[in-house]
Enzyme design. Structure first.
Site, PDB file in Angstrom:
ATOM      1  N   ASN A 167       0.802  -1.217   0.000  1.00  0.00           N
ATOM      2  CA  ASN A 167       0.000   0.000   0.000  1.00  0.00           C
ATOM      3  C   ASN A 167       0.839   1.273   0.000  1.00  0.00           C
ATOM      4  O   ASN A 167       0.387   2.306  -0.494  1.00  0.00           O
ATOM      5  CB  ASN A 167      -0.919  -0.016   1.233  1.00  0.00           C
ATOM      6  CG  ASN A 167      -1.488   1.343   1.554  1.00  0.00           C
ATOM      7  OD1 ASN A 167      -2.416   1.819   0.906  1.00  0.00           O
ATOM      8  ND2 ASN A 167      -0.915   1.998   2.570  1.00  0.00           N
ATOM      9  N   TYR A 195       4.098   9.676 -10.839  1.00  0.00           N
ATOM     10  CA  TYR A 195       3.122   8.845 -10.122  1.00  0.00           C
ATOM     11  C   TYR A 195       2.439   7.856 -11.058  1.00  0.00           C
ATOM     12  O   TYR A 195       2.349   6.654 -10.766  1.00  0.00           O
ATOM     13  CB  TYR A 195       2.088   9.753  -9.464  1.00  0.00           C
ATOM     14  CG  TYR A 195       1.013   9.028  -8.688  1.00  0.00           C
ATOM     15  CD1 TYR A 195       1.325   8.278  -7.561  1.00  0.00           C
ATOM     16  CD2 TYR A 195      -0.333   9.110  -9.076  1.00  0.00           C
ATOM     17  CE1 TYR A 195       0.330   7.621  -6.834  1.00  0.00           C
ATOM     18  CE2 TYR A 195      -1.321   8.464  -8.356  1.00  0.00           C
ATOM     19  CZ  TYR A 195      -0.988   7.723  -7.243  1.00  0.00           C
ATOM     20  OH  TYR A 195      -1.964   7.075  -6.529  1.00  0.00           O
ATOM     21  N   LYS A 218       2.575   3.669 -11.145  1.00  0.00           N
ATOM     22  CA  LYS A 218       1.372   2.851 -11.003  1.00  0.00           C
ATOM     23  C   LYS A 218       1.154   1.972 -12.233  1.00  0.00           C
ATOM     24  O   LYS A 218       0.641   0.847 -12.116  1.00  0.00           O
ATOM     25  CB  LYS A 218       0.158   3.738 -10.733  1.00  0.00           C
ATOM     26  CG  LYS A 218       0.198   4.412  -9.364  1.00  0.00           C
ATOM     27  CD  LYS A 218       0.333   3.397  -8.233  1.00  0.00           C
ATOM     28  CE  LYS A 218       0.281   4.028  -6.867  1.00  0.00           C
ATOM     29  NZ  LYS A 218       0.408   3.041  -5.772  1.00  0.00           N
TER      30      LYS A 218
END
Length: 249
Positions: free
Chosen positions: A89, A156, A160
């Site tokens: 996470n 980012y 991802k």
């Protein structure tokens, strides 16, 4: 004890909310984070669950190495459990900047290490040190930003997208391990507050996120964590490798 649950970034935000949802008397909960959450430790004590904290900065290779060393030792002590879950996470949205503004190599390197490098290392440790005959599950927290370009999120979104690709590779290589890369939606966390405070020159979509917050269109961390915990423990987990929790509520 029946379950070992490992959560990176469990000290706050979605990770903390997920940890609270997964606390049960038969669980050993392992938090990997830069700071220890005393409330999480107290909740485990109240529920008669076992709590273990690994202090590590996963944005640094040395911190990740320390975490994997401690995690491998811990797993070696718990080889007879029925269920082993890893929730990757921990992550950062920084640095938020457009392509011509990405002039801080250190910030880029830290984001790459935290968002994808540490995830790979923790997954490798988990696979190597948990019994193959057990129910093993890896949940990688991904993002819609990795599935559609967003100005200002070059770093980012790239990390991802890498999470999604790695998870697909993992599913091919480890068919007996249930795995999924899950987009959790837009959640009201400290990360969202950071997004709203970023200069629009660096993040052109800033006003959209301010509007979502003002119109109370951000999902709460608690509600999202409830759905993800249900998703993770469902018998169907892993049947879809690239997923989005918003498909389920």
């Amino acid at each position: 004890m029946e379950r070992l649950i490992i959560i990176s970034g469990a000290s706050r935000g979605l990770g903390f909310a997920l940890a609270k949802q997964l606390i049960k008397p038969d669980t050993l909960l392992v938090s990997i984070a830069r700071s220890n959450n005393s409330e999480l430790a107290a909740l485990c004590h109240q529920a008669n669950a076992t709590y273990h904290y690994i202090n590590a900065d996963l944005a640094r290779p040395q911190g990740t190495e320390l975490a994997t060393q401690q995690l491998s030792d811990l797993c070696a002590q718990h080889q007879n459990l029925a269920h082993y879950y890893l929730i990757n996470n921990a992550g950062t949205v920084a640095p938020m900047a457009q392509a011509h503004q990405l002039d801080d190599p250190k910030a880029i390197a830290q984001a790459l290490q935290l968002n994808i490098g540490s995830l790979m290392s923790l997954s490798a440790c988990f696979l190597a040190h948990t019994p193959p005959e057990a129910d093993r599950r890896i949940l990688n927290i991904s993002s819609g930003a990795g599935r559609g370009a967003v100005p200002g999120w070059g770093v980012y979104g790239a990390t991802k997208a890498a999470v999604d690709y790695f998870t697909q590779t993992l599913a091919l290589e480890q068919p007996n391990v249930r795995s999924a890369a899950l987009a959790p939606g837009v959640i009201d966390t400290d990360m969202q507050a950071s997004i709203r405070q970023t200069d629009s020159d660096y993040f052109p979509n800033r006003e959209r996120f301010i509007s979502l917050h003002q119109n109370q269109q951000l999902a709460s961390a608690t509600y999202t964590a409830e759905q993800i915990a249900r998703y993770l423990t469902n018998d169907a987990f892993g049947q879809k490798t690239i997923d989005d929790i918003r498909h389920y509520f």
